[in-house]
Design a protein around this motif. Structure first.
Motif, mmCIF file in Angstrom:
data_model
loop_
_atom_site.group_PDB
_atom_site.id
_atom_site.type_symbol
_atom_site.label_atom_id
_atom_site.label_comp_id
_atom_site.label_asym_id
_atom_site.label_seq_id
_atom_site.Cartn_x
_atom_site.Cartn_y
_atom_site.Cartn_z
ATOM 1 N N ASN A 41 31.113 34.133 -2.846
ATOM 2 C CA ASN A 41 31.223 32.715 -2.557
ATOM 3 C C ASN A 41 31.273 32.042 -3.604
ATOM 4 O O ASN A 41 32.066 30.970 -3.534
ATOM 5 N N CYS A 42 30.993 32.299 -4.989
ATOM 6 C CA CYS A 42 31.104 31.580 -6.054
ATOM 7 C C CYS A 42 32.581 31.737 -6.424
ATOM 8 O O CYS A 42 33.246 30.701 -6.909
ATOM 9 N N LYS A 43 33.391 32.775 -6.223
ATOM 10 C CA LYS A 43 34.749 33.159 -6.748
ATOM 11 C C LYS A 43 35.646 32.175 -5.828
ATOM 12 O O LYS A 43 36.541 31.728 -6.295
ATOM 13 N N LYS A 44 35.193 31.762 -4.452
ATOM 14 C CA LYS A 44 35.993 30.724 -3.590
ATOM 15 C C LYS A 44 35.746 29.346 -4.237
ATOM 16 O O LYS A 44 36.390 28.409 -3.688
ATOM 17 N N ALA A 45 34.737 28.826 -5.239
ATOM 18 C CA ALA A 45 34.232 27.627 -5.371
ATOM 19 C C ALA A 45 34.611 27.149 -6.619
ATOM 20 O O ALA A 45 35.005 27.867 -7.568
ATOM 21 N N ASP A 46 34.574 25.990 -6.765
ATOM 22 C CA ASP A 46 34.971 25.324 -7.995
ATOM 23 C C ASP A 46 33.599 24.834 -8.747
ATOM 24 O O ASP A 46 33.463 24.660 -10.010
ATOM 25 N N ALA A 47 32.612 24.589 -8.121
ATOM 26 C CA ALA A 47 31.112 24.285 -8.439
ATOM 27 C C ALA A 47 30.049 24.872 -7.354
ATOM 28 O O ALA A 47 30.159 25.222 -6.487
ATOM 29 N N TYR A 88 30.615 30.074 -22.072
ATOM 30 C CA TYR A 88 31.836 29.981 -20.981
ATOM 31 C C TYR A 88 31.937 28.380 -20.674
ATOM 32 O O TYR A 88 32.784 28.031 -19.879
ATOM 33 N N LYS A 89 31.561 27.567 -21.461
ATOM 34 C CA LYS A 89 31.815 25.801 -21.187
ATOM 35 C C LYS A 89 31.412 25.690 -19.922
ATOM 36 O O LYS A 89 32.357 24.529 -19.457
ATOM 37 N N ILE A 90 30.431 26.100 -19.507
ATOM 38 C CA ILE A 90 29.812 25.367 -18.078
ATOM 39 C C ILE A 90 28.607 24.645 -18.011
ATOM 40 O O ILE A 90 27.620 25.112 -18.483
ATOM 41 N N PRO A 91 29.020 23.426 -17.676
ATOM 42 C CA PRO A 91 27.586 22.437 -17.966
ATOM 43 C C PRO A 91 26.484 22.827 -16.838
ATOM 44 O O PRO A 91 26.791 23.395 -15.781
ATOM 45 N N ILE A 92 25.577 22.869 -17.394
ATOM 46 C CA ILE A 92 24.382 23.223 -16.124
ATOM 47 C C ILE A 92 23.460 21.984 -16.120
ATOM 48 O O ILE A 92 22.905 21.219 -16.915
ATOM 49 N N GLY A 93 23.281 21.322 -14.861
ATOM 50 C CA GLY A 93 22.564 20.365 -14.388
ATOM 51 C C GLY A 93 21.207 20.650 -13.781
ATOM 52 O O GLY A 93 21.134 21.798 -13.307
ATOM 53 N N ASN A 94 20.136 19.823 -14.130
ATOM 54 C CA ASN A 94 18.761 20.191 -13.430
ATOM 55 C C ASN A 94 18.434 18.802 -12.964
ATOM 56 O O ASN A 94 18.989 17.809 -12.750
ATOM 57 N N THR A 95 17.158 18.769 -12.420
ATOM 58 C CA THR A 95 16.586 17.644 -11.771
ATOM 59 C C THR A 95 15.121 17.055 -12.629
ATOM 60 O O THR A 95 14.274 17.313 -11.900
ATOM 61 N N VAL A 301 21.254 16.298 -7.774
ATOM 62 C CA VAL A 301 22.019 17.683 -7.716
ATOM 63 C C VAL A 301 23.587 17.153 -7.473
ATOM 64 O O VAL A 301 24.785 17.403 -8.278
ATOM 65 N N ALA A 302 23.864 15.965 -6.336
ATOM 66 C CA ALA A 302 24.864 15.677 -6.088
ATOM 67 C C ALA A 302 25.956 15.183 -7.209
ATOM 68 O O ALA A 302 26.847 15.191 -7.272
ATOM 69 N N GLN A 303 24.911 14.182 -7.780
ATOM 70 C CA GLN A 303 25.363 13.632 -8.815
ATOM 71 C C GLN A 303 26.154 14.200 -10.077
ATOM 72 O O GLN A 303 27.166 14.151 -10.583
ATOM 73 N N ASN A 304 25.268 15.329 -10.318
ATOM 74 C CA ASN A 304 25.543 16.278 -11.367
ATOM 75 C C ASN A 304 26.809 17.115 -10.665
ATOM 76 O O ASN A 304 27.817 17.144 -11.751
ATOM 77 N N ILE A 305 27.034 17.367 -9.588
ATOM 78 C CA ILE A 305 28.257 18.192 -9.069
ATOM 79 C C ILE A 305 29.383 17.282 -9.299
ATOM 80 O O ILE A 305 30.484 17.604 -9.884
ATOM 81 N N ILE A 306 29.264 16.090 -8.878
ATOM 82 C CA ILE A 306 30.377 15.204 -8.889
ATOM 83 C C ILE A 306 30.756 14.780 -10.114
ATOM 84 O O ILE A 306 32.073 14.795 -10.641
ATOM 85 N N ALA A 307 29.998 14.757 -11.149
ATOM 86 C CA ALA A 307 30.176 14.334 -12.534
ATOM 87 C C ALA A 307 31.022 15.674 -13.100
ATOM 88 O O ALA A 307 31.891 15.485 -13.729
ATOM 89 N N GLY A 308 30.509 16.774 -12.955
ATOM 90 C CA GLY A 308 30.964 17.893 -13.448
ATOM 91 C C GLY A 308 32.620 18.202 -12.883
ATOM 92 O O GLY A 308 33.441 18.582 -13.623
ATOM 93 N N LEU A 309 32.702 17.747 -11.560
ATOM 94 C CA LEU A 309 34.033 18.096 -11.124
ATOM 95 C C LEU A 309 34.871 17.002 -11.435
ATOM 96 O O LEU A 309 36.325 17.204 -11.514
ATOM 97 N N LYS A 310 34.520 15.852 -11.921
ATOM 98 C CA LYS A 310 35.521 14.798 -12.353
ATOM 99 C C LYS A 310 35.386 15.079 -13.946
ATOM 100 O O LYS A 310 36.130 14.007 -14.588
ATOM 101 N N SER A 311 35.170 16.229 -14.388
ATOM 102 C CA SER A 311 34.886 16.362 -16.154
ATOM 103 C C SER A 311 34.286 15.167 -16.928
ATOM 104 O O SER A 311 34.702 14.935 -17.884
ATOM 105 N N GLU A 312 33.464 14.690 -16.007
ATOM 106 C CA GLU A 312 32.451 13.556 -16.912
ATOM 107 C C GLU A 312 31.077 14.399 -17.160
ATOM 108 O O GLU A 312 30.767 15.320 -16.667
ATOM 109 N N GLU A 313 30.424 13.703 -18.097
ATOM 110 C CA GLU A 313 28.932 14.335 -18.516
ATOM 111 C C GLU A 313 27.971 14.160 -17.427
ATOM 112 O O GLU A 313 27.957 13.066 -16.689
#
Ligand code: DGY
Length: 325
Positions: A41-47, A88-95, A301-313
């Protein structure tokens, strides 16, 4: 852009993510994914939205280095190899913050429930044991004016200290790497060494992140340094205490009681002897289980995902160093 979530998310997250035109796929089954299903499932996803405490380490990041962001549905991130994520330059978001009151409330609930043996008395009724009044049976202990010791006085610990001081006039001491000036000013909290925390507290409540240093820190030796009338409350991570040593300390009367929202391992076995002890209250890791809190976590969580996919902090990021690589 595709997002995979390991659990069904609150509607607040779905609305935000889909509102951006992203495609969200959620694991629907009420069982943990196998490793193969997870990777597939992760391989098919961007986030990825990771909920449920699954461990991800170097191997995972190597295999899924294409992920643009991982958003945890938790404040705790001890299940993630943060160093590997950064490599691997992957940002990790938390709550953080949004669950502080709810989690502190769970600690407060466990403190009172344990002091008054509430879970034990509840079970007595269900077992048909509510018989005649006995002046000497099932007695609890008083919390008024007692000393509360907090291990890890961040936002959650602060809320617990505030509730306990307000309700019971408890004296607050804490052990932390840094000083908590707000707690010192507003709650007259005093910073002490770990040994002083053990020796002086009538109630110890754990609110620290699970670091290597804290793994199993509440062991036989630590319990032996606590007061015989003390309560041990843990709503942080089960890895902080050694469960066999805790059981022994309770059986021997080394300490008086324990309230746990986190166990080691999780889920706790239904036959665990702690569940039958009068002075023990156990909850199944429900610290943040409040409608408003879960919605606020979902939004973050959604704000973190959206920011990450838009290459924002990310709004809340556990490895901000990823932006300076
Ligand atoms: C958290 O948010 O870390 C809670 O403990 C749930 O895992």
């Amino acid at each position: 852009m595709k997002i995979f979530a390991t659990r069904i998310l609150p509607q607040a997250a779905i609305d935000l993510i889909e509102g951006e035109g992203f495609e969200l796929s959620q694991w629907q089954e009420k069982r943990e994914l196998t490793d193969a299903e997870f990777i597939e499932n992760c391989k098919k996803a961007d986030a990825l939205v990771l909920a449920g405490g699954r461990k991800i380490g170097e191997e995972f990041f190597k295999e899924c280095s294409h992920l643009k962001v991982i958003a945890l549905f938790s404040v705790g991130y001890d299940n993630v190899d943060v160093k590997a994520a950064t490599k691997y330059k992957i940002p990790i978001g938390n709550t953080p913050d949004v669950l502080s009151q709810a989690t502190a409330e769970a600690a407060f609930l466990l403190m009172i429930s344990t002091a008054r043996k509430a879970f034990y008395h509840h079970k007595r009724i269900a077992k048909g044991e509510w018989n005649f009044f006995e002046p000497t049976a099932g007695l609890g202990i008083n919390l008024f004016g007692k000393t509360l010791g907090i291990l890890g006085l961040g936002n959650i610990g602060f809320e617990m200290a505030k509730m306990s001081k307000g309700a019971y006039g408890m004296n607050i001491i804490y052990h932390n790497r840094s000083n908590n000036e707000q707690a010192e000013q507003e709650l007259d909290a005093k910073k002490v060494s770990f040994d002083e925390l053990l020796a002086q507290s009538d109630v110890i409540s754990v609110h620290a992140n699970l670091s290597e240093q804290l793994k199993g820190i509440f062991n036989k030796e630590a319990f032996a340094k606590m007061k015989p009338n003390a309560l041990f409350i843990n709503t942080a991570r089960g890895g902080v205490h050694n469960e066999a040593d805790l059981k022994e300390a309770l059986e021997n009367g080394t300490i008086w009681g324990a309230g746990l929202d986190v166990t080691n391992p999780e889920p706790m076995d239904r036959n665990n002897a702690l569940l039958d002890m009068e002075n023990v209250s156990v909850l199944p890791h429900i610290g943040s289980t409040v409608k408003e809190t879960r919605n606020a976590m979902a939004t973050l969580v959604a704000q973190n995902i959206i920011a990450g996919l838009k290459s924002e902090e990310l709004k809340a990021c556990v490895n901000p160093e990823v932006y300076t690589l």
